[in-house]
Design an enzyme around this catalytic site. Structure first.
Site, mmCIF file in Angstrom:
data_model
loop_
_atom_site.group_PDB
_atom_site.id
_atom_site.type_symbol
_atom_site.label_atom_id
_atom_site.label_comp_id
_atom_site.label_asym_id
_atom_site.label_seq_id
_atom_site.Cartn_x
_atom_site.Cartn_y
_atom_site.Cartn_z
ATOM 1 N N ASP A 132 0.804 -1.427 0.099
ATOM 2 C CA ASP A 132 0.041 0.032 -0.010
ATOM 3 C C ASP A 132 0.743 1.587 -0.071
ATOM 4 O O ASP A 132 0.480 2.193 0.557
ATOM 5 C CB ASP A 132 -0.864 -0.212 1.187
ATOM 6 C CG ASP A 132 -2.075 0.814 1.171
ATOM 7 O OD1 ASP A 132 -2.415 1.255 0.030
ATOM 8 O OD2 ASP A 132 -2.596 1.375 2.308
ATOM 9 N N CYS A 189 -25.668 -12.024 -2.757
ATOM 10 C CA CYS A 189 -25.593 -11.294 -1.555
ATOM 11 C C CYS A 189 -25.127 -10.008 -1.757
ATOM 12 O O CYS A 189 -24.161 -9.669 -2.766
ATOM 13 C CB CYS A 189 -24.464 -11.715 -0.488
ATOM 14 S SG CYS A 189 -24.145 -10.986 0.907
ATOM 15 N N CYS A 192 -23.056 -6.028 1.794
ATOM 16 C CA CYS A 192 -21.959 -4.782 1.847
ATOM 17 C C CYS A 192 -22.542 -3.581 1.345
ATOM 18 O O CYS A 192 -22.172 -2.536 1.754
ATOM 19 C CB CYS A 192 -20.636 -5.215 1.163
ATOM 20 S SG CYS A 192 -21.001 -5.719 -0.299
ATOM 21 N N CYS A 196 -23.638 0.005 3.841
ATOM 22 C CA CYS A 196 -22.758 1.183 3.562
ATOM 23 C C CYS A 196 -23.460 2.670 4.043
ATOM 24 O O CYS A 196 -24.512 2.876 3.566
ATOM 25 C CB CYS A 196 -22.243 1.399 2.159
ATOM 26 S SG CYS A 196 -21.080 2.820 2.211
ATOM 27 N N CYS A 212 -16.793 7.417 0.969
ATOM 28 C CA CYS A 212 -16.409 6.521 1.670
ATOM 29 C C CYS A 212 -15.980 7.162 3.146
ATOM 30 O O CYS A 212 -14.991 7.915 3.041
ATOM 31 C CB CYS A 212 -15.223 5.713 1.228
ATOM 32 S SG CYS A 212 -14.526 4.539 2.347
ATOM 33 N N CYS A 239 -13.731 2.946 8.804
ATOM 34 C CA CYS A 239 -14.999 2.281 8.816
ATOM 35 C C CYS A 239 -15.041 0.711 8.480
ATOM 36 O O CYS A 239 -14.311 0.559 7.148
ATOM 37 C CB CYS A 239 -15.968 2.768 8.091
ATOM 38 S SG CYS A 239 -17.788 2.356 7.861
ATOM 39 N N CYS A 242 -18.904 -2.738 6.030
ATOM 40 C CA CYS A 242 -19.012 -3.716 4.707
ATOM 41 C C CYS A 242 -18.281 -4.849 5.020
ATOM 42 O O CYS A 242 -18.703 -5.876 4.496
ATOM 43 C CB CYS A 242 -18.324 -2.931 3.322
ATOM 44 S SG CYS A 242 -16.728 -2.366 3.462
ATOM 45 N N CYS A 246 -20.385 -8.872 6.019
ATOM 46 C CA CYS A 246 -19.942 -9.838 5.280
ATOM 47 C C CYS A 246 -19.789 -11.215 5.988
ATOM 48 O O CYS A 246 -19.276 -11.632 6.806
ATOM 49 C CB CYS A 246 -18.658 -9.451 4.639
ATOM 50 S SG CYS A 246 -18.109 -10.843 3.429
#
Length: 363
Positions: A132, A189, A192, A196, A212, A239, A242, A246
């Site tokens: 990342d 499904c 998610c 939100c 977001c 956050c 989501c 799941c």
């Protein structure tokens, strides 16, 4: 190599090729829609994110690695426990991944050690480690190398490990056989998308980062749009909704490393206590934490929003006093959010959040 990876705390490794050309149209459309918000570094690198051999010349294969981050003592039913925290408006909620040590440092160090183990076995080779930390299509590489499939929330999902893990990569200059990708197991499904708080998942596999909460509390530098503030609740850094909702995360793995154990003061802490941190205290308590990167000003901004949302639920003398004490803060951003928060007393209505539209997948 898998045994070495497990010894270093990784739960799985895979290998992807460097031809990601089929991902380029989606990336360009995502950028064209402005879904990246203020994350200009994503636009600056353009399609290089989808071209590993251009990003690091000589790259022939990409080794992907997955590291679980739920603390080892995470109890069964942890998802319900986390949802319950959201129902306590005076409690500050920090995203699960950020409660321990900065994952950038943990993964980078261990990926480098894995590279050294490989070099001991095959001799010196060209490589570069990422976690990342550069324009890398981590989710795309993770999905192509069999770490899981891209869920509708745009994160990688694994049947045996959910999505509570970090991804890292080693770009290498020698060829390795690619590992097989896995099929999609989301079925019908849409949990998610439905959960939100800000409708940031504008459609399956399409995320508008500008809505977001993770983006708003971490990447976004200025004033948070007023229409989104009431929807943020008591989330002050990131956050998890989501992922909490799941079904596959009932199988989420626990970390073998103590690095991701929650730090004292970041779980079950009150908004008032955290809002009272001076800049010196903020820097001291967040040393080695990913939270430090947002700085004290954004920290206060985020908590002020959460405190305003708490006041909307009912008058609280402690919260009001804490806000008033920051009313003259040197930062115009902090002052503006404090003033907004103080106006929220009396059960102000929460604005509706119509689902926006979009036509580009998340990068």
């Amino acid at each position: 190599m898998r045994d070495w990876a497990r010894e270093l705390g990784f739960s799985q490794i895979g290998v992807a090729g460097v031809d990601l050309s089929t991902a380029e149209p989606g990336l360009l459309a995502w950028l064209a829609n402005g879904f990246h918000g203020e994350m200009e570094y994503m636009a600056a690198h353009g399609v290089r994110r989808a071209r590993p051999a251009e990003l690091v010349p000589g790259t022939t294969s990409v080794i992907t690695a997955r590291m679980d981050y739920l603390p080892g003592n995470t109890p069964e039913g942890w998802q319900a426990i986390e949802f319950e925290r959201l129902e306590r408006p005076q409690e500050a909620i920090v995203s699960l991944y950020a409660r321990g040590r900065d994952y950038h440092k943990v993964l980078r160090n261990r990926l480098q050690k894995l590279s050294e183990r490989i070099a001991e076995a095959i001799g010196p080779f060209g490589h570069r480690v990422f976690t990342d930390s550069a324009p890398v299509l981590e989710v795309e590489l993770g999905a192509r190398s069999g770490q899981g499939w891209r869920g509708r929330h745009t994160l990688v999902l694994d049947r045996a490990g959910g999505s509570m893990f970090f991804l890292g990569e080693i770009y290498v200059d020698f060829a390795l056989p690619a590992t097989e990708p896995v099929g999609d197991h989301c079925g019908r499904c849409t949990a998610c998308i439905d959960v939100c708080p800000t409708n940031a998942i504008v459609a399956p596999y399409r995320l508008d980062a500008r809505r977001c909460i993770s983006y708003l509390t971490i990447e976004h530098a200025g004033s948070i749009p007023e229409e989104l503030r009431p929807l943020m609740g008591n989330r002050i850094y990131g956050c998890d909704d989501c992922q909490l909702v799941c079904p596959w995360n009932k199988f989420a793995g626990r970390s073998a490393l103590p690095d991701f154990d929650a730090r004292e003061g970041l779980v079950g802490q009150s908004l008032v206590a955290l809002f009272g941190w001076s800049e010196e205290e903020f820097l001291r308590y967040t040393e080695g934490s990913p939270i430090r990167r947002i700085g004290h000003e954004r920290w206060l901004r985020n908590i002020a929003v959460a405190m305003g949302n708490a006041l909307r639920k009912g008058e609280d003398a402690g919260i009001r006093a804490a806000l008033q004490a920051r009313a003259g803060h040197p930062s115009a951003v902090v002052r503006e959010h404090v003033e907004w928060a103080l106006r929220q007393s009396g059960g102000a209505a929460v604005p509706s959040s119509p689902r926006p539209t979009g036509d580009a997948p998340n990068s």
